[in-house]
Design an enzyme around this catalytic site. Structure first.
Site, PDB file in Angstrom:
ATOM      1  N   GLY A  15       0.846  -1.165   0.078  1.00 47.81           N
ATOM      2  CA  GLY A  15      -0.041  -0.188   0.061  1.00 47.81           C
ATOM      3  C   GLY A  15       0.812   1.413  -0.072  1.00 47.81           C
ATOM      4  O   GLY A  15       2.110   0.778   0.181  1.00 47.81           O
ATOM      5  N   CYS A 133      -3.631  10.887  10.360  1.00 43.52           N
ATOM      6  CA  CYS A 133      -2.586  11.943   9.688  1.00 43.52           C
ATOM      7  C   CYS A 133      -3.002  13.336   9.952  1.00 43.52           C
ATOM      8  O   CYS A 133      -1.989  14.203  10.097  1.00 43.52           O
ATOM      9  CB  CYS A 133      -2.744  11.577   8.097  1.00 43.52           C
ATOM     10  SG  CYS A 133      -4.122  11.180   7.603  1.00 43.52           S
ATOM     11  N   LYS A 217     -12.180  11.436  14.674  1.00 48.23           N
ATOM     12  CA  LYS A 217     -10.778  11.027  15.187  1.00 48.23           C
ATOM     13  C   LYS A 217     -10.024  12.270  15.475  1.00 48.23           C
ATOM     14  O   LYS A 217      -9.374  12.040  16.720  1.00 48.23           O
ATOM     15  CB  LYS A 217     -10.130  10.409  13.943  1.00 48.23           C
ATOM     16  CG  LYS A 217     -10.708   9.026  13.460  1.00 48.23           C
ATOM     17  CD  LYS A 217     -10.015   8.739  12.166  1.00 48.23           C
ATOM     18  CE  LYS A 217     -10.914   7.560  11.405  1.00 48.23           C
ATOM     19  NZ  LYS A 217     -10.160   7.424  10.065  1.00 48.23           N
ATOM     20  N   ARG A 239     -12.227  16.538   1.721  1.00 50.61           N
ATOM     21  CA  ARG A 239     -11.127  15.767   0.865  1.00 50.61           C
ATOM     22  C   ARG A 239     -11.105  16.798  -0.406  1.00 50.61           C
ATOM     23  O   ARG A 239     -12.121  17.306  -1.155  1.00 50.61           O
ATOM     24  CB  ARG A 239     -11.806  14.476   0.133  1.00 50.61           C
ATOM     25  CG  ARG A 239     -10.806  13.683  -0.600  1.00 50.61           C
ATOM     26  CD  ARG A 239      -9.674  13.111   0.087  1.00 50.61           C
ATOM     27  NE  ARG A 239     -10.113  12.068   0.896  1.00 50.61           N
ATOM     28  CZ  ARG A 239      -9.437  11.411   1.813  1.00 50.61           C
ATOM     29  NH1 ARG A 239      -7.979  11.660   2.005  1.00 50.61           N
ATOM     30  NH2 ARG A 239      -9.926  10.471   2.590  1.00 50.61           N
ATOM     31  N   HIS A 246      -1.642  16.977   3.193  1.00 51.84           N
ATOM     32  CA  HIS A 246      -2.681  17.629   4.029  1.00 51.84           C
ATOM     33  C   HIS A 246      -2.567  18.921   4.467  1.00 51.84           C
ATOM     34  O   HIS A 246      -1.563  19.341   4.509  1.00 51.84           O
ATOM     35  CB  HIS A 246      -3.194  16.762   5.082  1.00 51.84           C
ATOM     36  CG  HIS A 246      -3.766  15.467   4.934  1.00 51.84           C
ATOM     37  ND1 HIS A 246      -4.001  14.861   3.463  1.00 51.84           N
ATOM     38  CD2 HIS A 246      -4.188  14.416   5.654  1.00 51.84           C
ATOM     39  CE1 HIS A 246      -4.514  13.687   3.893  1.00 51.84           C
ATOM     40  NE2 HIS A 246      -4.705  13.368   5.063  1.00 51.84           N
TER      41      HIS A 246
HETATM   42  P1  NAP Z   1      -3.646   1.094   0.289  1.00 49.57           P
HETATM   43  O1  NAP Z   1      -2.714   1.822  -0.687  1.00 49.57           O
HETATM   44  O2  NAP Z   1      -5.166   0.818  -0.096  1.00 49.57           O
HETATM   45  O3  NAP Z   1      -2.955  -0.012   1.007  1.00 49.57           O
HETATM   46  C1  NAP Z   1      -3.576  -1.234   1.747  1.00 49.57           C
HETATM   47  C2  NAP Z   1      -2.804  -2.235   2.295  1.00 49.57           C
HETATM   48  O4  NAP Z   1      -3.204  -3.277   2.930  1.00 49.57           O
HETATM   49  C3  NAP Z   1      -2.108  -3.014   1.094  1.00 49.57           C
HETATM   50  O5  NAP Z   1      -0.715  -3.385   1.279  1.00 49.57           O
HETATM   51  C4  NAP Z   1      -3.117  -4.189   0.938  1.00 49.57           C
HETATM   52  O6  NAP Z   1      -2.556  -5.323   0.265  1.00 49.57           O
HETATM   53  C5  NAP Z   1      -3.063  -4.685   2.371  1.00 49.57           C
HETATM   54  N1  NAP Z   1      -4.366  -5.403   2.834  1.00 49.57           N
HETATM   55  C6  NAP Z   1      -5.525  -4.972   2.530  1.00 49.57           C
HETATM   56  N2  NAP Z   1      -6.429  -5.983   3.151  1.00 49.57           N
HETATM   57  C7  NAP Z   1      -5.639  -6.925   3.560  1.00 49.57           C
HETATM   58  C8  NAP Z   1      -5.491  -8.168   4.136  1.00 49.57           C
HETATM   59  N3  NAP Z   1      -6.844  -8.720   4.280  1.00 49.57           N
HETATM   60  N4  NAP Z   1      -4.532  -8.772   4.562  1.00 49.57           N
HETATM   61  C9  NAP Z   1      -3.416  -8.348   4.293  1.00 49.57           C
HETATM   62  N5  NAP Z   1      -2.958  -7.226   3.912  1.00 49.57           N
HETATM   63  C10 NAP Z   1      -4.096  -6.311   3.507  1.00 49.57           C
HETATM   64  O7  NAP Z   1      -3.823   1.895   1.831  1.00 49.57           O
HETATM   65  P2  NAP Z   1      -3.036   2.975   2.500  1.00 49.57           P
HETATM   66  O8  NAP Z   1      -3.211   4.146   2.242  1.00 49.57           O
HETATM   67  O9  NAP Z   1      -1.593   2.244   2.426  1.00 49.57           O
HETATM   68  O10 NAP Z   1      -3.402   2.575   4.104  1.00 49.57           O
HETATM   69  C11 NAP Z   1      -3.703   1.412   4.516  1.00 49.57           C
HETATM   70  C12 NAP Z   1      -4.407   1.730   6.053  1.00 49.57           C
HETATM   71  O11 NAP Z   1      -3.382   2.452   6.800  1.00 49.57           O
HETATM   72  C13 NAP Z   1      -5.555   2.490   5.937  1.00 49.57           C
HETATM   73  O12 NAP Z   1      -6.544   1.451   5.757  1.00 49.57           O
HETATM   74  C14 NAP Z   1      -5.654   3.182   7.393  1.00 49.57           C
HETATM   75  O13 NAP Z   1      -6.107   2.378   8.377  1.00 49.57           O
HETATM   76  C15 NAP Z   1      -4.036   3.182   7.698  1.00 49.57           C
HETATM   77  N6  NAP Z   1      -3.737   5.012   7.385  1.00 49.57           N
HETATM   78  C16 NAP Z   1      -3.192   5.233   8.401  1.00 49.57           C
HETATM   79  C17 NAP Z   1      -2.959   6.674   7.910  1.00 49.57           C
HETATM   80  C18 NAP Z   1      -2.588   7.223   9.327  1.00 49.57           C
HETATM   81  O14 NAP Z   1      -2.795   8.583   9.389  1.00 49.57           O
HETATM   82  N7  NAP Z   1      -1.959   7.033  10.221  1.00 49.57           N
HETATM   83  C19 NAP Z   1      -2.584   7.412   6.960  1.00 49.57           C
HETATM   84  C20 NAP Z   1      -3.325   6.556   5.842  1.00 49.57           C
HETATM   85  C21 NAP Z   1      -3.536   5.275   6.155  1.00 49.57           C
HETATM   86  P3  NAP Z   1      -3.020  -5.881  -1.024  1.00 49.57           P
HETATM   87  O15 NAP Z   1      -1.806  -5.529  -2.072  1.00 49.57           O
HETATM   88  O16 NAP Z   1      -2.968  -7.295  -0.948  1.00 49.57           O
HETATM   89  O17 NAP Z   1      -4.266  -5.458  -1.498  1.00 49.57           O
HETATM   90  C1  3JM Z   2      -7.086   6.558   7.143  1.00 50.30           C
HETATM   91  O1  3JM Z   2     -10.167  -0.159   7.147  1.00 50.30           O
HETATM   92  C2  3JM Z   2     -10.546   1.042   7.111  1.00 50.30           C
HETATM   93  O2  3JM Z   2     -11.771   1.493   7.384  1.00 50.30           O
HETATM   94  C3  3JM Z   2      -9.358   2.088   7.044  1.00 50.30           C
HETATM   95  C4  3JM Z   2     -10.013   3.315   6.723  1.00 50.30           C
HETATM   96  C5  3JM Z   2      -8.817   4.649   6.972  1.00 50.30           C
HETATM   97  C6  3JM Z   2      -8.368   4.962   8.336  1.00 50.30           C
HETATM   98  C7  3JM Z   2      -8.733   4.171   9.351  1.00 50.30           C
HETATM   99  O3  3JM Z   2      -9.803   4.316   9.900  1.00 50.30           O
HETATM  100  O4  3JM Z   2      -7.834   3.588  10.017  1.00 50.30           O
HETATM  101  C8  3JM Z   2      -8.426   5.089   5.864  1.00 50.30           C
HETATM  102  C9  3JM Z   2      -7.260   6.194   5.807  1.00 50.30           C
HETATM  103  C10 3JM Z   2      -7.450   6.026   8.212  1.00 50.30           C
HETATM  104  C11 3JM Z   2      -6.868   6.388   9.516  1.00 50.30           C
HETATM  105  O5  3JM Z   2      -5.661   6.830   9.645  1.00 50.30           O
HETATM  106  O6  3JM Z   2      -7.560   6.839  10.313  1.00 50.30           O
END
Ligand code: NAP
Ligand code: 3JM
Length: 340
Positions: A15, A133, A217, A239, A246
């Site tokens: 991701g 974030c 959040k 968004r 951001h």
């Molecule tokens: P993304 O680009 O859509 O990537 C999602 C990642 O999760 C991919 O590596 C995906 O693998 C993996 N994944 C999804 N379902 C899975 C499963 N069942 N088992 C194992 N791996 C799985 O999303 P992203 O932006 O990187 O964000 C991912 C998550 O991080 C968000 O949903 C959110 O909870 C969190 N996040 C946090 C922040 C923050 O502010 N701290 C910011 C952004 C996101 P595949 O390639 O196999 O689909």
């Molecule tokens: C940022 O699996 C989900 O519903 C992830 C949604 C998501 C989140 C979250 O709630 O973890 C997407 C992007 C966030 C976040 O950092 O809170």
């Protein structure tokens, strides 16, 4: 478990957050012994580069965490809900980027510039939560002001980039721009409305109080990280069609008076902050300049003339770096330096 190098797993490695985590581990020379890259069946078997070597992506499973010291998780909240506790029980310390455990009283919620000592509380569940974030970049700028004059109330409006919603969201913005340019119908799968040339005042789902989950959040995480539940916070999260970084308009009301000049001075010395504020030269932070940088950029600092003790400012940061991957790796650095 003091070691010179640690076995590290990146969960959600394919991701946009996972990819940034891999880059930051390399850049900051985190002492990695063995790296394990994990994702779903969609990507298992693919190869990703780490330190010039092609590493195979493996399927996330319950057995994965034996012998892994630190797990950097970003696979989405529902996946972390299942696998982070399993990893923790297997002795792997999880730093989780999702919202799943942030408000759990047994899980510390950490921004190294604000509450580094909270890392100590990881032992209860072997999980440390990385904040949202938008919260991270705001509290980095608010903490020095709170320490100086106590913040009573925060009103924040965000302008959030599409990268915060993952790789498919980034593709959706570019595909829609191309479709509109070529006078074709747009496709929308990630966002509830067209994102190209638009602003959507909804991030995440709506809750019973008419706020979105993303807004709440920011409200709830801010007081937990600042360690002061008396701070009032209200948020509107939007968004915008920006690929990365951001931006936030932040209005604060303080207990004691602070001038804009004093805020600039305070923030110029603050860890992780860079003040960019020179109206004469049209200088202020913007997402195109903040991307791929580590700092939280603050500008447009001025007194709110509608109240006795108020400040307005504009805060911009790379949401994939300080907003997610960098903050998580900084937490891991504190963990190995102070606690392992
Ligand atoms: P993304 O680009 O859509 O990537 C999602 C990642 O999760 C991919 O590596 C995906 O693998 C993996 N994944 C999804 N379902 C899975 C499963 N069942 N088992 C194992 N791996 C799985 O999303 P992203 O932006 O990187 O964000 C991912 C998550 O991080 C968000 O949903 C959110 O909870 C969190 N996040 C946090 C922040 C923050 O502010 N701290 C910011 C952004 C996101 P595949 O390639 O196999 O689909
Ligand atoms: C940022 O699996 C989900 O519903 C992830 C949604 C998501 C989140 C979250 O709630 O973890 C997407 C992007 C966030 C976040 O950092 O809170």
């Amino acid at each position: 478990m003091k070691k010179s190098k640690y076995n590290v797993a990146v969960v959600g490695a394919t991701g946009v957050v996972g990819q940034e985590i891999i880059r930051i581990l390399e850049e900051r020379k985190f002492p990695v012994d063995k790296i394990t890259l994990l994702a779903s069946e969609r990507s298992a078997g693919q190869f990703l580069e780490y330190k010039g070597t092609a590493e195979k992506v493996c399927l996330l499973s319950e057995e994965t965490f034996e012998g892994i010291d630190i797990g950097l998780f970003s696979p989405g909240a529902s996946v972390s809900a299942v696998y982070a506790p399993k990893a923790g029980k297997a002795g792997c310390i999880v730093i989780d980027n999702t919202s799943q455990f942030r408000m759990d009283p047994d899980v510390p919620l950490v921004v190294p510039e604000v509450n580094p000592k909270a890392v100590a509380e990881y032992k209860k569940r072997n999980i440390i939560a990385n904040p949202n974030c938008s919260t991270i970049q705001m509290v980095v700028a608010l903490k020095p002001i709170h320490d100086a004059v106590r913040i009573k109330r925060v009103v924040v409006s965000t302008y959030q980039a599409v990268s915060g919603a993952g790789k498919e969201a980034m593709d959706e913005l570019s595909d829609q721009v191309l479709a509109i340019y070529n006078q074709k119908d747009i496709e929308k799968n990630v966002f509830p409305h067209q994102i190209a040339f638009n602003c959507i005042p909804q991030i995440d789902v709506f809750l019973d109080n008419s706020y979105t989950k993303e807004e709440m959040k920011m409200v709830n995480e801010t007081t937990k990280i600042m360690g002061d539940y008396s701070i009032k916070v209200t948020a509107t999260t939007v968004r915008v069609p920006v690929f990365n970084s951001h931006s936030e308009v932040v209005n604060i009301e303080t207990e004691k008076k602070i001038t804009a000049k004093e805020v600039k001075k305070l923030l110029s010395k603050a860890a992780g902050v860079k003040v960019v504020d020179d109206a004469n030269n049209k200088l202020y932070p913007m997402p195109i300049n903040a991307s791929e940088k580590d700092e939280v950029f603050v500008g447009r600092i001025r007194e709110d003339e509608s109240i006795p003790n108020g400040i307005n400012m504009w805060i911009v940061s790379d949401n994939l770096r300080k907003g997610a991957a960098l903050n998580a790796v900084q937490i891991a650095e504190i963990l190995i330096r102070e606690y392992l």
